[in-house]
Design an enzyme around this catalytic site. Structure first.
Site, mmCIF file in Angstrom:
data_model
loop_
_atom_site.group_PDB
_atom_site.id
_atom_site.type_symbol
_atom_site.label_atom_id
_atom_site.label_comp_id
_atom_site.label_asym_id
_atom_site.label_seq_id
_atom_site.Cartn_x
_atom_site.Cartn_y
_atom_site.Cartn_z
ATOM 1 N N LYS A 113 0.952 -1.076 -0.084
ATOM 2 C CA LYS A 113 -0.037 0.054 0.014
ATOM 3 C C LYS A 113 0.853 1.271 -0.009
ATOM 4 O O LYS A 113 0.335 2.153 -0.655
ATOM 5 C CB LYS A 113 -0.926 0.040 1.238
ATOM 6 C CG LYS A 113 -2.138 -1.115 1.080
ATOM 7 C CD LYS A 113 -3.316 -0.591 1.656
ATOM 8 C CE LYS A 113 -4.491 -1.794 1.615
ATOM 9 N NZ LYS A 113 -5.735 -1.771 2.211
ATOM 10 N N LYS A 195 -4.142 -10.449 -6.940
ATOM 11 C CA LYS A 195 -5.377 -10.440 -6.218
ATOM 12 C C LYS A 195 -6.368 -9.451 -6.869
ATOM 13 O O LYS A 195 -5.984 -8.348 -7.163
ATOM 14 C CB LYS A 195 -5.193 -10.694 -4.753
ATOM 15 C CG LYS A 195 -5.068 -9.143 -4.144
ATOM 16 C CD LYS A 195 -5.475 -9.175 -2.602
ATOM 17 C CE LYS A 195 -5.606 -7.862 -2.306
ATOM 18 N NZ LYS A 195 -6.123 -7.610 -0.890
ATOM 19 N N LYS A 198 -10.436 -4.246 -4.814
ATOM 20 C CA LYS A 198 -11.497 -3.023 -4.987
ATOM 21 C C LYS A 198 -10.802 -2.061 -5.616
ATOM 22 O O LYS A 198 -11.267 -1.154 -6.143
ATOM 23 C CB LYS A 198 -12.006 -2.554 -3.606
ATOM 24 C CG LYS A 198 -12.802 -3.563 -2.929
ATOM 25 C CD LYS A 198 -13.229 -2.989 -1.428
ATOM 26 C CE LYS A 198 -12.789 -3.925 -0.417
ATOM 27 N NZ LYS A 198 -12.829 -3.638 0.993
HETATM 28 P P1 TYM Z 1 -10.570 -5.937 3.144
HETATM 29 O O1 TYM Z 1 -11.609 -5.158 3.287
HETATM 30 O O2 TYM Z 1 -9.242 -5.737 2.159
HETATM 31 O O3 TYM Z 1 -10.938 -7.474 2.590
HETATM 32 C C1 TYM Z 1 -12.167 -8.067 3.204
HETATM 33 C C2 TYM Z 1 -11.999 -9.609 3.316
HETATM 34 O O4 TYM Z 1 -11.975 -9.874 2.028
HETATM 35 C C3 TYM Z 1 -10.862 -11.090 1.624
HETATM 36 N N1 TYM Z 1 -10.369 -10.419 0.228
HETATM 37 C C4 TYM Z 1 -10.360 -11.854 -0.644
HETATM 38 N N2 TYM Z 1 -10.211 -12.882 -0.298
HETATM 39 C C5 TYM Z 1 -10.026 -13.866 -1.803
HETATM 40 N N3 TYM Z 1 -9.552 -13.225 -2.906
HETATM 41 C C6 TYM Z 1 -9.472 -11.805 -3.058
HETATM 42 N N4 TYM Z 1 -9.103 -11.144 -4.264
HETATM 43 C C7 TYM Z 1 -9.662 -10.914 -1.769
HETATM 44 N N5 TYM Z 1 -9.619 -9.635 -1.802
HETATM 45 C C8 TYM Z 1 -9.951 -9.439 -0.189
HETATM 46 C C9 TYM Z 1 -9.669 -10.262 2.528
HETATM 47 O O5 TYM Z 1 -8.830 -11.230 3.104
HETATM 48 C C10 TYM Z 1 -11.031 -9.921 3.801
HETATM 49 O O6 TYM Z 1 -10.884 -11.278 4.538
HETATM 50 N N6 TYM Z 1 -8.077 -5.322 7.478
HETATM 51 C C11 TYM Z 1 -9.086 -5.890 6.794
HETATM 52 C C12 TYM Z 1 -10.096 -5.737 7.458
HETATM 53 C C13 TYM Z 1 -10.392 -5.850 8.862
HETATM 54 C C14 TYM Z 1 -10.333 -7.153 9.665
HETATM 55 C C15 TYM Z 1 -10.367 -6.792 11.027
HETATM 56 C C16 TYM Z 1 -10.306 -8.657 9.122
HETATM 57 C C17 TYM Z 1 -10.331 -4.938 9.692
HETATM 58 N N7 TYM Z 1 -10.242 -5.299 11.067
HETATM 59 C C18 TYM Z 1 -10.290 -8.128 11.946
HETATM 60 C C19 TYM Z 1 -10.626 -9.587 10.135
HETATM 61 C C20 TYM Z 1 -10.420 -9.122 11.465
HETATM 62 C C21 TYM Z 1 -9.003 -5.652 5.596
HETATM 63 O O7 TYM Z 1 -8.696 -4.659 4.830
HETATM 64 O O8 TYM Z 1 -9.765 -6.604 4.606
#
Ligand code: TYM
Length: 330
Positions: A113, A195, A198
């Site tokens: 990032k 990957k 968004k």
């Molecule tokens: P975030 O918002 O980037 O993604 C949310 C969830 O989606 C999964 N994910 C994917 N899985 C498979 N293939 C992909 N291409 C893909 N893109 C995203 C991510 O692994 C995630 O599970 N930091 C976290 C949000 C968060 C969080 C937490 C998660 C904040 N606090 C506490 C778990 C526990 C995040 O940015 O996810």
């Protein structure tokens, strides 16, 4: 016996992708009967990138609507906004003071990032994993279901919990990452070595949950493949086809061998149409429910206010214990 606890979350940034759905949401839904689930909308985490305030508010509601439209039942699971449970920011700060700079510098997501946003490498982006650790530890979570990209953050959470427990006695449950065997890393359709994200700026790289059936069909038809014309799983040499096979396999509950058989002798054109149709079919009920929910902000407000109350009760207890142990009068 008491149910085990799950906590997970999704950042309130933009429309969700098929990667979020397969890697996270689908599992959130599956786990809600067996576990005591807390599903958070990580809107404080979204601040590490400069956002338009109205857009951030709207994105927060979009994630909430997506949770429910995917099948998370607000009567079974606690759905809440991170910002409404103040203990997250507080424990996040405490954990900042127990996290080493070296640990945070090793986080691959921070490296990625900061390369992407070189003009805004802020302290929040750096300490983001400590806030995420706080999210998890406040609820004494046993398991954290996420995609592959969040595993390192959950591992850091474990280290922080163990460090704190060693210093002050048993305070936090040590959580385990829960990463699905298939679908933990859905790749971009145009760039199948990265990957699906968004924030991708490559046209047609990402399928959004709000895409229309026509858009989905068009994007899948344009997906990058290879020139040998055989539907065969080979991540290394055929990343595009393998990614489509993974998506298709999860949505139709078929193994890679079954898919190879099904499309033996067929070209990529037929296979792609089948993949697109599987996605369209899966998302049809989502679309309907999502649109209804987005048209009813009052209902969404009821859900997040109710969720905040339930989440706060648990989070407050953990934070009080932490404060007592470290000598903070609260
Ligand atoms: P975030 O918002 O980037 O993604 C949310 C969830 O989606 C999964 N994910 C994917 N899985 C498979 N293939 C992909 N291409 C893909 N893109 C995203 C991510 O692994 C995630 O599970 N930091 C976290 C949000 C968060 C969080 C937490 C998660 C904040 N606090 C506490 C778990 C526990 C995040 O940015 O996810």
């Amino acid at each position: 016996m008491e149910k085990k606890v799950i906590l997970s979350g999704i950042q309130a940034t933009g429309d969700l992708t098929l990667g979020n759905y397969i890697g996270a949401l689908k599992n959130f839904v599956k786990m809600q009967d067996e576990y005591n689930c807390y599903y958070m909308i990580a809107n404080l985490h979204a601040l590490t990138v400069r956002r338009d305030p109205d857009e951030l508010k709207n994105n927060t509601l979009k994630i909430l609507a997506s949770y429910i439209a995917s099948g998370i039942d607000p009567d079974k699971s606690t759905i809440f906004l991170q910002s409404q449970v103040h203990e997250h920011a507080e424990l996040g700060w405490v954990l900042d003071c127990y996290t080493y700079m070296g640990e945070l510098s090793r986080m691959t997501q921070f490296k990625d990032k900061s390369a992407k946003h070189a003009d805004n490498i802020n302290a929040g982006l750096f300490t983001y994993p400590s806030l995420m650790a706080g999210d998890i530890l406040l609820y004494q979570a046993d398991l954290v279901p996420t995609g592959e990209d969040q595993k390192q953050h959950v591992e850091l959470t474990r280290d922080l919990a163990e460090r704190f427990n060693k210093l002050y006695g048993d305070t936090f449950k040590i959580p385990k990452p829960y990463i699905p065997k298939v679908g933990a890393r859905i790749m971009g359709l145009q760039d199948p070595k990265s990957k699906m994200s968004k924030s991708s700026t490559i046209p047609n790289d990402t399928i959004l949950l709000v895409d229309t059936p026509d858009e989905i069909m068009k994007k899948v038809k344009k997906a990058v493949t290879d020139s040998d014309g055989i539907v065969k799983y080979d991540e290394e040499n055929k990343p595009g086809i393998s990614n489509l096979m993974e998506i298709y396999g999860i949505l139709t509950k078929k193994t890679m061998e079954e898919i190879e058989k099904e499309f033996e002798g067929e070209g990529y054109g037929t296979f792609k149409v089948a993949v697109a149709n599987a996605i369209i079919k899966e998302l049809e009920p989502f679309h309907k429910k999502y649109n209804e929910l987005m048209a009813n902000p009052q209902y969404l407000e009821e859900i997040y206010n109710k969720g905040a109350k339930k989440a706060t009760e648990v989070a407050r207890k953990t934070l009080k214990d932490v404060y007592d142990k470290i000598g903070i009068i609260s």
